[in-house]
Design a protein around this motif. Structure first.
Motif, short mmCIF file in Angstrom:
data_model
loop_
_atom_site.label_atom_id
_atom_site.label_comp_id
_atom_site.label_asym_id
_atom_site.label_seq_id
_atom_site.Cartn_x
_atom_site.Cartn_y
_atom_site.Cartn_z
N GLY A 141 -19.81 19.55 21.79
CA GLY A 141 -18.45 18.58 21.87
C GLY A 141 -18.02 18.18 20.30
N ASN A 142 -17.22 17.31 20.55
CA ASN A 142 -16.85 16.83 19.06
C ASN A 142 -17.96 15.72 18.45
N GLY A 155 -26.03 3.19 5.05
CA GLY A 155 -26.96 2.95 4.03
C GLY A 155 -27.94 4.19 4.50
N THR A 156 -28.18 4.40 5.32
CA THR A 156 -29.27 5.30 5.98
C THR A 156 -28.94 6.66 6.01
N GLY A 157 -28.00 7.01 5.95
CA GLY A 157 -27.32 8.48 6.04
C GLY A 157 -26.29 8.46 7.33
N PHE A 158 -25.92 9.61 7.76
CA PHE A 158 -25.02 9.74 8.79
C PHE A 158 -25.44 9.54 10.23
N VAL A 159 -25.00 8.80 10.95
CA VAL A 159 -25.26 8.63 12.41
C VAL A 159 -23.99 9.08 13.21
N GLU A 160 -24.43 10.15 14.18
CA GLU A 160 -23.34 10.58 15.11
C GLU A 160 -23.01 9.81 16.26
N SER A 161 -22.09 9.42 16.29
CA SER A 161 -21.37 8.33 17.09
C SER A 161 -20.10 8.74 17.84
#
Length: 633
Positions: A387-388, A395-401
């Motif tokens: 999905g999308n 500060g710790t990177g990319f969080v998929e939310s």
């Protein structure tokens, strides 16, 4: 069915009466019976319920919604109609032609108004000059950019020769891509032959990017893969392969995307291998990004059937694939991308739409906000989202939310990310649909609620339902009594003539201020239909605070593509990377638009030009206008 009147008998001889009767009968026979497909359209059936549910939330959204959009396409003078190949209609095949086409935007004649370029499959592309007052005229022939002999896909405007006006690059399916020089006043001269860009294949998106920071815009062209036969269909398109969507499993059908270095004087060199941009999958589109904020332009390449590729620019003309160093999973069927500072914390977040995951199982309108739970064909299931995706940078990177943000929707193609309500938070318009032979799917507007979530608002703002409630249109006709059409599935048990209706749907969009009133309008690229011109009345409803910023590079490329602009107004700093990405399959040449919320003036504007050079303009700077920033020599 249309009815025809019969002349008064008293004024005709018997012979004439018989002739008139025969003529009327003939005309009635020629009028085909309408055949609606699909007959059970759950998308259409659920529209009223969805509208009622969304309208019931209007008072509790916590975001400005006191305005609406009205479709002004009929009054605009624009008569362009997109025509799709028969593989998306009468001879329907599951093939990549239905991925559609784009609309791109630029002021081609330097009169201060934004013009529109629509890409077509069967028939000419069209360039429409903005006359002001939301009126347009067709200048395609005079401009020389029709390309009626091509099956068009994408278009990108950018200043290739650094002379101050937008040039044009157009991709096509096996007809050859095309490069045009803007010679002034909206006239173009084709520069393809001898440019090094003569490639002919299954090209899709095109992204201008100055990856080597030499001040000249280079070009990345995304190629999908071999999905056609050598047989020609109506209009000269190449008929699709029966197993088109299994092609990514066959290495012999790979078609690498290409990076071209601008050598100057309208010459480009293929540097794909030297740059490390190989084996990127089946790529429909890509975008210039600067996610690490180091003023070196990177590329995010979308793979429509497998892993995306975040290609980080390491300088010296080299990119390194760092996808899974930063993203735990990527969407399996990625189609559109927008990189923006959605939470106003100074860095870039990423929103990616996923079309193909939604095609593995039918979902009703009440399930469209859910991720797909089934494994799609031939994917490993471990490093793919079904999905999308919404990647928030922290500060710790990319969080998929994406689920927490409410970023999921159904059958999405691309998205346009801008501040629709000028409240200082970046919103999105998601073009969504599948057309014939599928059910109706709404476009989606997601208003940004203080960077914490997206609020659905397409019904609240008048985007849905469409003008006059139109959901279907004639898609193709069949003469079931004729040998050519008699075996068609819709002719089973019939010998009459039928007109098959299909659902309307959008492929691409652009959020731009077309009437120069300070708010953003929406222009859409519809599939096999006329565009929508959705005009906002935000500026007419009350005070709207905004600032538009246009860039003029000196050492940097003239467009300033790759630059980062920060605007400080009130107690908030807004950040945008100038990537030119206006929507799916499109790169446009338009000013950066900053909604300022309650702030009428700006305290400071800072530009970090490609390569890292900083320039600061101290305020107060009066808002409600376009500010042009020229890089110092």
């Amino acid at each position: 069915m249309r009815f025809y009147s019969i002349p008064d008998e008293s004024k005709f001889t018997v012979r004439n009466h018989v002739a008139a009767s025969l003529l009327a009968a003939l005309l009635l026979w020629q009028e085909p019976v309408k055949f609606v497909f699909p007959a059970d359209d759950t998308g259409l059936a659920g529209l009223a319920i969805r509208e009622a549910q969304q309208m019931a939330t209007a008072d509790s959204l916590g975001v400005h919604i006191g305005f609406e959009f009205i479709d002004r396409i009929e009054a605009s003078g624009i008569t362009f109609v997109h025509r799709a190949v028969a593989d998306s209609g009468r001879d329907y095949r599951a093939v990549h032609y239905d991925h559609g086409n784009s609309v791109s935007v630029a002021d081609v004649d330097s009169d201060g108004l934004l013009d529109l370029y629509f890409v077509n499959q069967i028939g000419s592309n069209e360039l429409w000059r903005n006359l002001g007052g939301m009126r347009f005229e067709n200048i395609t022939v005079a401009a020389g950019v029709g390309l009626a002999d091509r099956i068009g896909v994408a278009a990108s405007f950018a200043d290739v020769d650094n002379d101050g006006d937008p040039d044009l690059f157009v991709t096509s399916v096996r007809g050859g891509n095309a490069l045009f020089e803007n010679t002034g006043e909206g006239r173009f001269f084709e520069r393809t032959i001898g440019s090094g860009l003569e490639y002919s294949g299954h090209s899709s998106g095109a992204v201008f990017i100055d990856f080597d920071l030499d001040g000249r815009l280079d070009l990345f062209v995304s190629n999908v893969g071999d999905y056609t036969t050598d047989d020609l269909g109506d209009g000269g398109y190449y008929v699709g392969l029966a197993d088109a969507f299994e092609g990514h499993l066959d290495p012999q059908r790979e078609e690498p995307s290409r990076l071209y270095r601008n050598a100057g004087n309208w010459r480009f060199e293929d540097v794909t291998a030297e740059a490390g941009l190989v084996d990127l999958g089946w790529n429909g589109d890509a975008a210039l990004v600067d996610l690490d904020g180091n003023a070196l332009p990177d590329l995010y390449v979308l793979n429509m059937q497998g892993d995306d590729h975040y290609m980080v620019n390491r300088g010296g003309g080299r990119f390194v694939d760092e996808t899974f160093d930063h993203f735990a999973k990527t969407p399996y069927g990625a189609m559109g991308i927008a990189s923006a500072d959605f939470d106003n914390d100074g860095d870039q977040d990423v929103f990616i739409t996923d079309m193909h995951s939604d095609m593995n199982a039918a979902q009703g309108p009440d399930e469209e906000h859910l991720k797909q739970r089934l494994r799609y064909m031939y994917q490993d299931g471990f490093r793919h989202l079904m999905g999308n995706a919404f990647y928030r940078q922290s500060g710790t990177g990319f969080v998929e939310s994406s689920d927490e943000m409410g970023a999921e929707n159904y059958w999405p193609w691309g998205l346009s990310a801008e501040d629709i309500n000028a409240d200082g938070w970046t919103d999105v318009f998601i073009s969504s649909s599948m057309n014939y032979p599928f059910r109706y799917q709404t476009n989606a507007v997601r208003l940004n609620v203080a960077g914490q979530r997206f609020a659905p608002a397409e019904f609240i703002l008048g985007i849905e339902p469409r003008r006059d409630g139109r959901v279907r249109q004639p898609w193709f006709e069949l003469d079931c009594g004729a040998a050519a059409d008699g075996l068609h599935e819709h002719c089973s048990g019939r010998t009459d003539r039928i007109r098959v209706l299909g659902t309307l749907g959008t492929r691409s969009s652009a959020l731009v201020d077309l009437d120069a009133d300070g708010d953003l309008d929406v222009v859409t690229a519809e599939f096999n239909s006329a565009p929508q011109l959705l005009v906002s009345d935000l500026a007419q409803r009350g005070q709207t605070n905004w600032l538009a910023v246009s860039l003029q590079g000196d050492a940097a490329n003239r467009d300033g593509l790759g630059a980062t602009v920060t605007v400080t107004a009130g107690d908030t700093t807004y950040t945008q990377v100038h990537d030119g990405k206006s929507g799916y399959l499109a790169q446009s040449s338009v000013p950066l638009y900053f909604g300022l919320g309650h702030a009428a003036n700006v305290e400071r504007v800072e530009v970090i030009w490609p390569g890292g050079r900083r320039q600061t303009l101290e305020g107060p700077i009066v808002g409600g206008r376009q500010l042009r920033i020229v890089e110092p020599s």
